[in-house]
Enzyme design. Structure first.
Site, PDB file in Angstrom:
ATOM      1  CB  CYS A   1      -0.967   0.043   1.179  1.00 51.68           C
ATOM      2  SG  CYS A   1      -2.009  -1.420   1.361  1.00 51.68           S
TER       3      CYS A   1
ATOM      4  NE  ARG B   1       4.815   1.502  -0.135  1.00 45.15           N
ATOM      5  CZ  ARG B   1       5.847   1.336   0.694  1.00 45.15           C
ATOM      6  NH1 ARG B   1       7.066   1.553   0.258  1.00 45.15           N
ATOM      7  NH2 ARG B   1       5.667   0.967   1.932  1.00 45.15           N
TER       8      ARG B   1
ATOM      9  CD1 TRP C   1      -1.020  -6.430  -2.966  1.00 46.68           C
ATOM     10  CD2 TRP C   1      -1.007  -6.859  -0.783  1.00 46.68           C
ATOM     11  NE1 TRP C   1      -0.751  -7.776  -2.807  1.00 46.68           N
ATOM     12  CE2 TRP C   1      -0.735  -8.057  -1.469  1.00 46.68           C
ATOM     13  CE3 TRP C   1      -1.050  -6.877   0.607  1.00 46.68           C
ATOM     14  CZ2 TRP C   1      -0.515  -9.268  -0.810  1.00 46.68           C
ATOM     15  CZ3 TRP C   1      -0.833  -8.079   1.271  1.00 46.68           C
ATOM     16  CH2 TRP C   1      -0.563  -9.255   0.553  1.00 46.68           C
TER      17      TRP C   1
ATOM     18  CG  ASN D   1       0.384   2.043   3.808  1.00 44.35           C
ATOM     19  OD1 ASN D   1      -0.672   2.123   3.179  1.00 44.35           O
ATOM     20  ND2 ASN D   1       1.488   2.650   3.412  1.00 44.35           N
ATOM     21  N   GLY D   2      -0.621  -1.357   6.650  1.00 41.02           N
ATOM     22  CA  GLY D   2      -0.350  -2.270   7.749  1.00 41.02           C
ATOM     23  C   GLY D   2      -1.572  -3.063   8.145  1.00 41.02           C
TER      24      GLY D   2
ATOM     25  CD  GLU E   1      15.249 -14.728  -7.055  1.00 43.01           C
ATOM     26  OE1 GLU E   1      14.880 -13.621  -7.491  1.00 43.01           O
ATOM     27  OE2 GLU E   1      14.832 -15.208  -5.971  1.00 43.01           O
TER      28      GLU E   1
ATOM     29  CE  LYS F   1      12.949 -12.146  -9.228  1.00 39.42           C
ATOM     30  NZ  LYS F   1      12.381 -12.706  -8.010  1.00 39.42           N
TER      31      LYS F   1
ATOM     32  CD  GLU G   1       8.362 -12.907  -7.513  1.00 34.84           C
ATOM     33  OE1 GLU G   1       8.225 -12.239  -6.482  1.00 34.84           O
ATOM     34  OE2 GLU G   1       9.390 -12.854  -8.203  1.00 34.84           O
TER      35      GLU G   1
ATOM     36  CG  HIS H   1      15.583 -38.962  -3.518  1.00 37.25           C
ATOM     37  ND1 HIS H   1      15.714 -40.252  -3.046  1.00 37.25           N
ATOM     38  CD2 HIS H   1      16.839 -38.523  -3.739  1.00 37.25           C
ATOM     39  CE1 HIS H   1      16.986 -40.576  -2.960  1.00 37.25           C
ATOM     40  NE2 HIS H   1      17.699 -39.537  -3.388  1.00 37.25           N
TER      41      HIS H   1
ATOM     42  CE  LYS I   1      10.663  -4.172  -5.199  1.00 32.57           C
ATOM     43  NZ  LYS I   1      11.269  -5.274  -5.946  1.00 32.57           N
TER      44      LYS I   1
END
Length: 617
Positions: free
Chosen positions: A2, A27, A73, A101-102, A490, A494, A497, A513, A612
């Site tokens: 946010c 954000r 968000w 925010n939060g 990673e 990516k 995402e 396995h 983000k």
């Protein structure tokens, strides 16, 4: 998560609020809204992007010298206009609006109490309790500044808040705890005539470079004639005003189509900036990490790394380096899990936290938990000098990657790796594990790293070709061995995402396995294949894939002697880079994710359900 912008000025602030939200949209981008004072409180909200809000604000002819704005968000409640910020509480002639925010952890208890007092709720959000709490204090005769102080004392969890009310038309009040909020001083830093609040400096570059970062528990009031700040105890305080060095160009797209593309290609420069002190040094010094680093490093007997997401993968790579080069036992913890289990703290442990923003809620909480266990030797690797993580750590190393706007981290990751490699060498040197000859061998390799990454970027046309073949797939496997296993992790992160292709990474030796059950001709298998001591073992694992009809996409160093054939696709990256190889091998994986997402038509910079700077738990 946010974004917040607030403004008090002698001009119409709506364009300032909108432009600020555009800079903060990375954000959060589920919905957006603004509230302004013009006679009374007027609110405009829209589900979707800031552009949708801008159109609605234009239709409503919104105009005012005082206002707050938010891009969301979603955490509590779905993506609806009712749940979009700002939230308003209005009755008895008192009107107050808030953005937040939060997460308010005790919102259910507060909601029940406020309902009992006659307040009606129109949203599913935790934020609406803040608006009604503020109203309840204003109704008791509190000024907005006092009401925010009183409200903050009742909130549990993390928050950054900005509020305005009808009765104080030239005032905006903000507070923070666990989520960033900063003050922007207008008119050349004088604070006379206009002042601002925001959750990120980038939102204010359009109006000021002079900012002050609020500490935990601070409450700030901005007015036309200046501002006031009190700390968590209610004492009047001053916070240092700095002139931000962030350039407007750094947060503009320029010639690129997406921020992620821009940031991938900025990596050589970001690495050069991060390694600048090393580039010009004849030898490595503990002082790179702070004036108190040397005695701490000399007594360190083990390292505890705490991080989330991409930063966690950087920590996994660092574990290989620290144990093989510095001979330091190293544990890597997911920040969101670490503080919820019974761990066994050991003396002389260096607690290393890694974060791009330095405001990641889980990492900050994990650092506080480590401190509570008497682990006081703390070091942060971070990209934001003024962040809570840097301020809360004894030692730090700034990665100097510049602003990273794309949600999928790229240049932050490679600069973190560079910083962690420098840390490895410094710790090894402090412990007598790095000879002068070895140091003189490795320093030139570090200095050459930006040029080596620039060379790897030349593989983009070949990766673009692969992306066309990846785009129709629904699943993918990524394989790596040793220090390159976290790089495979990673790469998988990516891809999922931003392209929404389900991807998983495995240490290649683990294929037999379980994961081999997934391999068939429809399952692309991406392989990180450096020419290191494990290459022959890796080749055997690749044969296991081919024997089951799986198609291989291999990023290989020269002289691995893996030849292209039916079902075996190879992109050669160049000579093996030794210990620094992971930094080079992640770059083509970033490009693969980016170009696959382009072909699939997803929103590269703003992937669904993500945002983000994760400042909520």
């Amino acid at each position: 998560m946010c974004g917040i912008v607030g403004a008090v000025a002698q001009r119409n602030v709506v364009p300032i609020l909108i432009e600020g939200l555009k800079k903060l949209e990375y954000r959060g981008y589920d919905s957006a809204g603004l509230a302004v004072i013009s006679g009374g409180l007027h609110r405009v909200r829209a589900v979707g992007r800031v552009a949708d809000l801008e159109a609605r604000a234009a239709e409503a002819k919104a105009e005012s010298p005082t206002g707050i704005a938010h891009t969301r968000w979603a955490t509590h409640g779905g993506v609806t206009e009712d749940n979009a910020h700002p939230h308003i509480s209005s009755r008895g002639g008192i009107e107050v609006s808030v953005v937040h925010n939060g997460i308010v952890e005790n919102h259910e208890d507060l909601r029940a109490r406020l309902k009992g007092e006659g307040y009606e709720f129109t949203s599913q959000t935790d934020t609406e309790v803040i608006a009604h709490l503020l109203h309840s204090y204003l109704a008791k005769g509190f000024r907005l500044f006092q009401a925010v102080q009183a409200t903050a004392r009742e909130l549990e969890g993390a928050y950054a808040i900005a509020a305005i009310c009808k009765s104080e038309p030239h005032t905006c009040v903000g507070t923070r705890k666990g989520s960033p909020l900063l003050l922007g001083l207008g008119n050349g830093g004088s604070g006379k005539g206009e002042n601002f609040l925001a959750s990120d400096t980038s939102a204010l570059l359009q109006v000021t470079r002079h900012v002050a970062y609020l500490e935990e528990g601070d409450v700030v009031e901005i007015r036309l004639d200046g501002y006031s700040i009190v700390d968590r105890n209610g004492s009047v305080v001053g916070r240092p005003v700095i002139e931000s060095q962030l350039s407007a160009d750094a947060i503009e797209l320029g010639k690129y189509s997406h921020y992620m593309q821009k940031e991938i290609f900025e990596q050589p420069g970001a690495l050069a900036n991060t390694l600048e002190m090393v580039t010009h040094a004849r030898s490595l010094s503990s002082s790179l990490f702070g004036s108190d680093a040397e005695p701490i490093f000399k007594k360190t007997r083990q390292v505890l790394i705490i991080a989330c997401g991409t930063s966690f993968h950087a920590g996994l790579v660092a574990k290989y380096w620290l144990e093989s080069v510095a001979k330091l036992p190293t544990a890597v913890e997911i920040a969101s899990e670490y503080r919820y289990r019974d761990s066994v703290p050991q003396p002389d442990t260096l607690v290393l936290t890694i974060s791009q923003s330095g405001e990641t809620a889980d990492t900050l909480a994990a650092l506080q938990h480590a401190n509570s266990l008497s682990l006081k030797d703390t070091l942060s690797v971070c990209n934001v000098a003024e962040s809570a993580l840097v301020r809360g750590s004894k030692l730090n190393f700034l990665t100097r990657a510049g602003p990273e706007i794309g949600v999928a981290s790229t240049k932050a990751f490679t600069t973190q790796l560079a910083a962690l490699f420098v840390l490895t060498l410094v710790l090894a040197k402090a412990r007598g594990r790095l000879t002068l000859e070895r140091e003189r061998e490795l320093l030139p390799q570090l200095r050459h790293l930006p040029a080596a990454v620039q060379k790897v970027l030349e593989c983009e046309p070949a990766v673009r070709h692969w992306a066309n073949r990846f785009a129709p797939r629904h699943h993918a496997l990524f394989l790596g061995r040793g220090v390159h296993f976290p790089i495979a992790m990673e790469g998988a992160l990516k891809l999922k995402e931003i392209s929404y292709i389900h991807a998983e990474a495995y240490a290649a030796g683990e294929l037999k396995h379980g994961p081999l059950a997934l391999v068939d001709r429809f399952m692309p298998v991406v392989v990180v294949a450096p020419n290191d001591s494990l290459i022959e073992k890796l080749k055997s694992n690749l044969q296991e894939v081919r024997a089951r009809g799986g198609e291989l996409f291999i990023f290989a160093d020269r002289d691995t002697h893996i030849e292209p054939s039916d079902g075996v696709n190879i992109i050669n990256l160049g000579d093996h880079a030794g210990l620094l190889s992971p930094i080079l091998h992640v770059v083509p994986l970033q490009l693969l994710a980016y170009h696959t997402a382009l072909v699939r038509g997803t929103d590269v910079d703003k992937p669904r359900n993500l945002a983000k700077s994760v400042t909520v738990e």
